[in-house]
Design a protein around this motif. Structure first.
Motif: not given
Length: 265
Positions: A177-190, A202-215
């Motif tokens: 996945l990281a290698a694929l994302i790195a080829r598309y710089p307009r992916v702003e966030r995973i 930092r992941f594949g040349g972009t930023l990856l973030c995880t959301a907290p749970s609502t519980t």
């Protein structure tokens, strides 16, 4: 453009507590109430998986009832606690719901940012897998509009967090996945869910973030022999703010009532 991301509500049948301890339904209602208080209002709402806890039809019926209080267009993907076919049936009215196979979607027309929903869940198992079929679908979607700012939403994050009991259930084949994302710089966030914590990498040349749970929040235990645990920490959701001159800024929005506002900043 404002995009709210809620995650992992783990809704139960009415009157049933999540893990026998927490009213996840009431906590999700509080999250939606907080969402509806935002000014300005988001343009779009994402829910990044584990909408229900056991994949039961009565859980999905309640989920649709609670989600009806959201005023914005809604985009959803399943998590490992969702049941794919029940999920598909429950959200069949959404234009983004695939009619067979994984529940990938490509959502355009909501604003300048395109949303790609990537369903990497493995039915009946807790880990995710970015397999060849998912890679083919994602590459086709990214190649179709390589200059559009894009968020890729998925459930299990494809990186090792350092929390041992979470990393057993990450998304496999993350390097592909990281290698694929790195080829598309307009992916702003995973944008991921699953881990019941906010994380950023930092992941594949972009930023990856995880959301907290609502519980509940899964305990941040980094020692290798750590035992699984959770806490009833203040829940939160993410707000992704896109501006052409600034790109995508991600904010953490706590859910609850807190002292203030005070007349200083």
């Amino acid at each position: 453009m404002l995009i709210a991301q809620l995650s992992d509500p783990h809704l139960r049948p009415r009157g049933v507590l999540y893990q026998g301890a927490v009213d996840s339904n009431a906590m999700f209602e509080a999250a939606i109430e907080k969402l509806n208080q935002l000014r300005p209002q988001p343009d779009l709402v994402l829910v990044s998986g584990d909408i229900v806890d056991e994949g039961r039809p009565e859980e999905y019926r309640l989920a649709r009832e609670l989600l009806s209080a959201i005023r914005q267009p809604l985009l959803v993907i399943p998590g490992n606690h969702d049941e794919r076919e029940a999920f598909r049936q429950s959200f069949a009215d959404l234009a983004t719901t695939a009619r067979s196979g994984p529940l990938h979607f490509a959502a355009d027309g909501y604003g300048p940012v395109r949303i790609l929903g990537l369903d990497i869940t493995v039915p009946t198992l807790h880990h995710g897998d970015f397999d060849d079929a998912a890679a083919s679908w994602l590459e086709g979607q990214l190649a179709a509009a390589p200059d559009r700012p894009t968020i890729v939403m998925m459930h299990q994050p494809p990186f090792a967090s350092g929390v041992p009991y979470l990393d057993e259930y990450w998304c496999r084949s993350g390097e592909k996945l990281a290698a694929l994302i790195a080829r598309y710089p307009r992916v702003e966030r995973i944008a991921c869910g699953h881990v019941h914590r906010f994380m950023q990498v930092r992941f594949g040349g972009t930023l990856l973030c995880t959301a907290p749970s609502t519980t509940t929040a899964i305990a941040l235990r980094l020692h290798p022999d750590a035992e699984p645990a959770s806490y009833l920490e203040p829940p939160a959701f993410l707000l992704h703010h896109w501006k052409e001159d600034a790109g995508l800024v991600t904010h953490l929005v706590p859910i609850g009532t807190f002292p203030g506002p005070f007349d200083f900043a």
